[in-house]
Design a protein around this motif. Structure first.
Motif, PDB file in Angstrom:
ATOM      1  N   ALA B  12      39.490  51.572  54.550  1.00  0.00           N
ATOM      2  CA  ALA B  12      39.744  50.373  53.742  1.00  0.00           C
ATOM      3  C   ALA B  12      38.481  49.535  53.566  1.00  0.00           C
ATOM      4  CB  ALA B  12      40.843  49.533  54.403  1.00  0.00           C
ATOM      5  N   ASP B  13      37.488  49.756  54.448  1.00  0.00           N
ATOM      6  CA  ASP B  13      36.240  48.981  54.355  1.00  0.00           C
ATOM      7  C   ASP B  13      35.232  49.565  53.371  1.00  0.00           C
ATOM      8  OD1 ASP B  13      36.926  46.972  56.182  1.00  0.00           O
ATOM      9  OD2 ASP B  13      36.387  48.253  57.882  1.00  0.00           O
ATOM     10  N   LEU B  14      35.541  50.743  52.829  1.00  0.00           N
ATOM     11  CA  LEU B  14      34.585  51.382  51.909  1.00  0.00           C
ATOM     12  C   LEU B  14      34.564  50.668  50.559  1.00  0.00           C
ATOM     13  CD1 LEU B  14      35.422  55.148  52.615  1.00  0.00           C
ATOM     14  CD2 LEU B  14      33.433  53.855  53.438  1.00  0.00           C
ATOM     15  N   TRP B  15      33.369  50.497  50.018  1.00  0.00           N
ATOM     16  CA  TRP B  15      33.192  49.922  48.682  1.00  0.00           C
ATOM     17  C   TRP B  15      32.845  51.084  47.750  1.00  0.00           C
ATOM     18  CZ3 TRP B  15      27.860  47.333  47.534  1.00  0.00           C
ATOM     19  CH2 TRP B  15      27.726  47.118  46.147  1.00  0.00           C
ATOM     20  N   GLU B  16      33.740  51.393  46.839  1.00  0.00           N
ATOM     21  CA  GLU B  16      33.477  52.528  45.955  1.00  0.00           C
ATOM     22  C   GLU B  16      32.696  52.078  44.735  1.00  0.00           C
ATOM     23  OE1 GLU B  16      36.858  54.977  44.919  1.00  0.00           O
ATOM     24  OE2 GLU B  16      35.659  56.077  43.445  1.00  0.00           O
ATOM     25  N   LEU B  17      31.561  52.732  44.509  1.00  0.00           N
ATOM     26  CA  LEU B  17      30.702  52.355  43.386  1.00  0.00           C
ATOM     27  C   LEU B  17      31.295  52.837  42.065  1.00  0.00           C
ATOM     28  CD1 LEU B  17      27.100  53.079  44.733  1.00  0.00           C
ATOM     29  CD2 LEU B  17      28.413  50.953  44.829  1.00  0.00           C
ATOM     30  N   THR B  18      31.010  52.074  41.005  1.00  0.00           N
ATOM     31  CA  THR B  18      31.425  52.450  39.652  1.00  0.00           C
ATOM     32  C   THR B  18      30.187  52.873  38.863  1.00  0.00           C
ATOM     33  OG1 THR B  18      31.038  50.220  38.819  1.00  0.00           O
ATOM     34  CG2 THR B  18      33.231  50.700  39.724  1.00  0.00           C
ATOM     35  N   LEU B  19      30.428  53.457  37.685  1.00  0.00           N
ATOM     36  CA  LEU B  19      29.303  53.804  36.807  1.00  0.00           C
ATOM     37  C   LEU B  19      28.493  52.559  36.484  1.00  0.00           C
ATOM     38  CD1 LEU B  19      30.984  56.396  34.399  1.00  0.00           C
ATOM     39  CD2 LEU B  19      29.069  56.823  35.948  1.00  0.00           C
ATOM     40  N   ASP B  20      29.188  51.451  36.339  1.00  0.00           N
ATOM     41  CA  ASP B  20      28.531  50.181  36.061  1.00  0.00           C
ATOM     42  C   ASP B  20      27.613  49.751  37.216  1.00  0.00           C
ATOM     43  OD1 ASP B  20      28.531  48.179  33.980  1.00  0.00           O
ATOM     44  OD2 ASP B  20      29.273  46.823  35.567  1.00  0.00           O
ATOM     45  N   ASP B  21      28.080  49.973  38.438  1.00  0.00           N
ATOM     46  CA  ASP B  21      27.232  49.658  39.602  1.00  0.00           C
ATOM     47  C   ASP B  21      25.951  50.502  39.579  1.00  0.00           C
ATOM     48  OD1 ASP B  21      28.999  47.789  40.767  1.00  0.00           O
ATOM     49  OD2 ASP B  21      30.136  49.386  41.774  1.00  0.00           O
ATOM     50  N   LEU B  22      26.098  51.780  39.170  1.00  0.00           N
ATOM     51  CA  LEU B  22      24.920  52.657  39.124  1.00  0.00           C
ATOM     52  C   LEU B  22      23.893  52.152  38.117  1.00  0.00           C
ATOM     53  CD1 LEU B  22      26.426  56.278  39.325  1.00  0.00           C
ATOM     54  CD2 LEU B  22      25.458  54.874  41.163  1.00  0.00           C
ATOM     55  N   GLU B  23      24.386  51.642  36.969  1.00  0.00           N
ATOM     56  CA  GLU B  23      23.471  51.090  35.958  1.00  0.00           C
ATOM     57  C   GLU B  23      22.687  49.918  36.551  1.00  0.00           C
ATOM     58  OE1 GLU B  23      22.917  52.334  32.919  1.00  0.00           O
ATOM     59  OE2 GLU B  23      24.398  53.903  33.283  1.00  0.00           O
ATOM     60  N   ALA B  24      23.406  49.062  37.271  1.00  0.00           N
ATOM     61  CA  ALA B  24      22.746  47.899  37.889  1.00  0.00           C
ATOM     62  C   ALA B  24      21.794  48.349  39.000  1.00  0.00           C
ATOM     63  CB  ALA B  24      23.798  46.940  38.438  1.00  0.00           C
ATOM     64  N   LEU B  25      22.226  49.343  39.770  1.00  0.00           N
ATOM     65  CA  LEU B  25      21.378  49.842  40.866  1.00  0.00           C
ATOM     66  C   LEU B  25      20.081  50.427  40.319  1.00  0.00           C
ATOM     67  CD1 LEU B  25      20.924  50.488  43.852  1.00  0.00           C
ATOM     68  CD2 LEU B  25      22.223  52.603  43.546  1.00  0.00           C
ATOM     69  N   GLU B  26      20.175  51.135  39.183  1.00  0.00           N
ATOM     70  CA  GLU B  26      18.972  51.711  38.582  1.00  0.00           C
ATOM     71  C   GLU B  26      17.919  50.623  38.364  1.00  0.00           C
ATOM     72  OE1 GLU B  26      19.516  53.216  34.638  1.00  0.00           O
ATOM     73  OE2 GLU B  26      17.376  53.595  34.362  1.00  0.00           O
ATOM     74  N   VAL B  27      18.362  49.499  37.809  1.00  0.00           N
ATOM     75  CA  VAL B  27      17.425  48.414  37.505  1.00  0.00           C
ATOM     76  C   VAL B  27      16.950  47.732  38.792  1.00  0.00           C
ATOM     77  CG1 VAL B  27      17.139  46.214  36.302  1.00  0.00           C
ATOM     78  CG2 VAL B  27      18.466  48.059  35.244  1.00  0.00           C
ATOM     79  N   GLY B  28      17.895  47.424  39.670  1.00  0.00           N
ATOM     80  CA  GLY B  28      17.537  46.731  40.915  1.00  0.00           C
ATOM     81  C   GLY B  28      16.627  47.569  41.794  1.00  0.00           C
ATOM     82  N   ALA B  29      16.953  48.857  41.933  1.00  0.00           N
ATOM     83  CA  ALA B  29      16.133  49.741  42.762  1.00  0.00           C
ATOM     84  C   ALA B  29      14.777  49.973  42.123  1.00  0.00           C
ATOM     85  CB  ALA B  29      16.854  51.080  42.978  1.00  0.00           C
ATOM     86  N   GLY B  30      14.760  49.990  40.801  1.00  0.00           N
ATOM     87  CA  GLY B  30      13.483  50.133  40.103  1.00  0.00           C
ATOM     88  C   GLY B  30      12.572  48.952  40.409  1.00  0.00           C
ATOM     89  N   ILE B  31      13.143  47.756  40.398  1.00  0.00           N
ATOM     90  CA  ILE B  31      12.354  46.549  40.701  1.00  0.00           C
ATOM     91  C   ILE B  31      11.867  46.590  42.151  1.00  0.00           C
ATOM     92  CG2 ILE B  31      12.518  44.047  40.971  1.00  0.00           C
ATOM     93  CD1 ILE B  31      14.487  44.111  38.533  1.00  0.00           C
ATOM     94  N   LEU B  32      12.772  46.895  43.086  1.00  0.00           N
ATOM     95  CA  LEU B  32      12.405  46.933  44.508  1.00  0.00           C
ATOM     96  C   LEU B  32      11.474  48.102  44.836  1.00  0.00           C
ATOM     97  CD1 LEU B  32      15.887  46.074  46.079  1.00  0.00           C
ATOM     98  CD2 LEU B  32      13.907  44.546  45.789  1.00  0.00           C
ATOM     99  N   GLY B  33      11.376  49.070  43.919  1.00  0.00           N
ATOM    100  CA  GLY B  33      10.523  50.231  44.149  1.00  0.00           C
ATOM    101  C   GLY B  33       9.047  49.895  44.110  1.00  0.00           C
ATOM    102  N   THR B  34       8.712  48.703  43.616  1.00  0.00           N
ATOM    103  CA  THR B  34       7.318  48.266  43.534  1.00  0.00           C
ATOM    104  C   THR B  34       6.443  49.393  42.963  1.00  0.00           C
ATOM    105  OG1 THR B  34       6.775  48.951  45.787  1.00  0.00           O
ATOM    106  CG2 THR B  34       7.623  46.720  45.495  1.00  0.00           C
ATOM    107  N   GLY B  35       6.978  50.076  41.962  1.00  0.00           N
ATOM    108  CA  GLY B  35       6.215  51.120  41.271  1.00  0.00           C
ATOM    109  C   GLY B  35       6.489  52.527  41.755  1.00  0.00           C
ATOM    110  N   GLY B  36       7.119  52.669  42.939  1.00  0.00           N
ATOM    111  CA  GLY B  36       7.263  54.011  43.517  1.00  0.00           C
ATOM    112  C   GLY B  36       8.686  54.370  43.873  1.00  0.00           C
ATOM    113  N   GLY B  37       8.813  55.292  44.800  1.00  0.00           N
ATOM    114  CA  GLY B  37      10.137  55.722  45.249  1.00  0.00           C
ATOM    115  C   GLY B  37      10.802  56.683  44.288  1.00  0.00           C
ATOM    116  N   GLY B  38      10.046  57.140  43.313  1.00  0.00           N
ATOM    117  CA  GLY B  38      10.631  58.068  42.335  1.00  0.00           C
ATOM    118  C   GLY B  38      11.300  57.290  41.220  1.00  0.00           C
TER     119      GLY B  38
END
Lengths: 376, 376
Positions: B12-38
């Motif tokens: 019950a504690d699991l947070w299931e990601l949506t396609l929409d979350d993935l779109e946001a993660l792409e942008v957020g992780a890209g910013i936090l990647g500081t240019g790297g991380g693939g």
């Protein structure tokens, strides 16, 4: 793990090596190393230390072990020039053996030599002695080669993974699965460079029946006999070059002085070229030898005359000592010998892996050297 | 092996990601990647495919799992530029998970993200989804770093070996034991170059109690929130640069055009330098950024102003999209942001591993960036 194995051979069949045998092996393996396989002198020192510490070094004929006995082949990996500058810690091979027994959950019965040429003739002896196992009287090359997939084991179908690689620092890497033998070589080679250029690597165990069929036979017997003959010739004032040619069915192709030498480390290999100006019977001629850890291609006046996998052997013209590629110096006076390789290395399947094309010379066909006394 | 484990968390504690979350993660992780991380875009494509194939992607707070649950961290290893040209096969991470379970004889309970920045935010999601496990809401960097020993796990005492590395070809390497974390990095890096420049690597499992104490917390929550804010700002015509600064406590240090760009692959890394000529509020100024997969050092008029481990973030000035180092082009118009890193990366112990000296700049002290609104 508890040592529950039954003995897969009769201890009465073991041939125990003496310090004197090691001296002969140093010379014989140096000659068969065709310039590579690591400096056998330093290999001998480690072997002698282990022997002096009470560890027995025993050789066993491949005919004298049960078919299903588990045989683990082992060798040093890295550039020979690193081996001359950085002494091994001595138990790398034993850690490989222990690692392989942990990985497979099985005890090994015997050690197999990857490569009789150079220090790699000595490395299995140390590992086997510390582990209380015999070394089989055979090897996977009958000479030295620069890459791991160039054993008769790999050529004739053995998959060398999972393998265990241990360095002197204490790092242990398991190549659990490689999709090809060449991928295994590439990954291990890259890794050994990161470890400082030298390590020991044990490949997946083989049943003795496979070894018997696919190994170059009697390598230790032959290398020790060859070394002893050269030492005797030296002592008796005979010509060591003629001695090697007579014993190995080879011929003396050149005598000359090193007039130019290019040699550098590239991707963990010692690569380069050697130029020669002839003297004695070869006055006025020039020759060259291409190097990748070992001597690969002998040319006279720019024309290819001897190629890998046949053996190109370089001896000091005055002392008869074999010269490894990292010991080459400008001005050295050397004799060049050519010796036919074992037939297991001359099949189409083998030439794909150890012929000139495999070393980057697709334009050079392999023209097998005829035995002494026959036309080429 | 039979799946006999008991669940170490409440579903019950699991947070299931949506396609929409993935779109946001792409942008957020890209910013936090500081240019790297693939490149996170390609990571997202793989994640989306897995999600569409019916695999659930779930995130679990580190507070909601049993102390002794086994957590395996995973990430892609290699040069980002290779990742843009060679698409992954998709099951490399799953093979790492299976390899680790075979190696340890234990089932893993959760997956941990090595590095929230870039594609490495997505890789653990794919592995976990295919393996039916949750990903913990944390990571080992809070950004991206070029080398494996640069996780808070390694910094605070976890030994990352035995680790399992799998490539798209099907090769599997186990780094059974490395004497130091840096040796592990060196060996794996050398090996990945031999595999063609990209692979997945899973490190030795950690108990959840260790992860809870030593990971950068709430990485997925924060990255998704950040990405969503930027997407919203873009949609609403607000300034994405100001949005990132406000959410992350950072500041806008430069706006300029790329006037020179040196970038090449060296030992599996993308290294180089970026020169900038300012415009807007920075007209007449020059700046530069040093690169090793990520943006490392920001200089204005040759003077160091921001250094690793603080985050140097590059956004496209027009679209607000994060720009990874392999997407940099001559003439691009970019905004440079500086964001303070997490305190776990600012201890003396951490700075030994991720401070400027660790990247070859011993002469540059780390001067921690003050949070927004405070003097430096």
């Amino acid at each position: 793990m508890p040592d529950t194995r039954e003995l897969t051979y009769d201890p009465a069949d073991l041939w125990e090596l003496t310090l004197d045998d090691l001296e002969a092996l140093e010379v014989g393996a140096g000659i068969l190393g065709t310039g590579g396989g690591g400096n056998p002198y330093q290999g001998k020192l480690l072997t002698r230390e282990a022997m002096k510490a009470g560890h027995k070094m025993t050789i066993l004929s491949t005919d004298k072990i049960a078919d299903d006995a588990l045989c683990m082949s082992i060798g040093g990996i890295g550039a020979p020039v690193v081996g001359t500058e950085r002494i091994r810690e001595g138990r790398e091979g034993l850690r490989c053996l222990q690692g392989m027994e942990e990985l497979t959950g099985r005890k090994m019965d015997a050690i197999v030599c990857e490569e009789i040429g150079g220090a790699n003739s000595m490395n299995p002896l140390v590992t086997a002695a510390l582990g209380g196992l015999p070394v089989l009287d055979c090897d996977g090359m009958g000479r030295a080669f620069p890459e791991m997939q160039m054993t008769t084991f790999s050529i004739y179908g053995h998959s060398s993974t999972p393998s265990v690689m241990c360095d002197l620092h204490g790092n242990r890497v398991v190549f659990q699965h490689a999709v090809t033998e060449v991928f295994h070589e590439r990954m291990a080679r890259a890794c050994v460079v990161a470890q400082g250029g030298a390590a020991m690597l044990a490949t997946a165990p083989m049943p003795a029946s496979f070894v018997r069929q696919n190994a170059i036979p009697q390598s230790y017997t032959k290398a020790i006999r060859l070394g002893r003959a050269v030492l005797d010739a030296r002592r008796n004032g005979d010509d060591p070059v003629a001695t090697v040619c007579a014993l190995e069915g080879g011929r003396h192709v050149f005598t000359g002085k090193i007039t130019d030498l290019k040699r550098h480390l590239r991707g963990g290999f010692a690569v380069g070229d050697l130029e020669l100006g002839g003297f004695d019977g070869f006055q006025g001629q020039t020759a060259s030898i291409a190097i990748q850890n070992e001597f690969l291609i002998f040319r006279r006046e720019g024309e290819v005359e001897v190629t890998v996998p046949d053996l190109i052997i370089v001896l000091d013209v005055d002392t008869g000592y074999p010269i490894t590629t990292e010991m080459l110096r400008y001005g050295q006076r050397i004799a060049v010998l050519a010796v036919p390789c074992h037939d297991l290395l001359r099949s189409a399947r083998a030439l794909d892996v150890v012929g000139p094309a495999a070393f980057g010379y697709p334009e050079i066909p392999f023209a097998p050297l005829a035995p002494l006394g026959q036309a080429a």
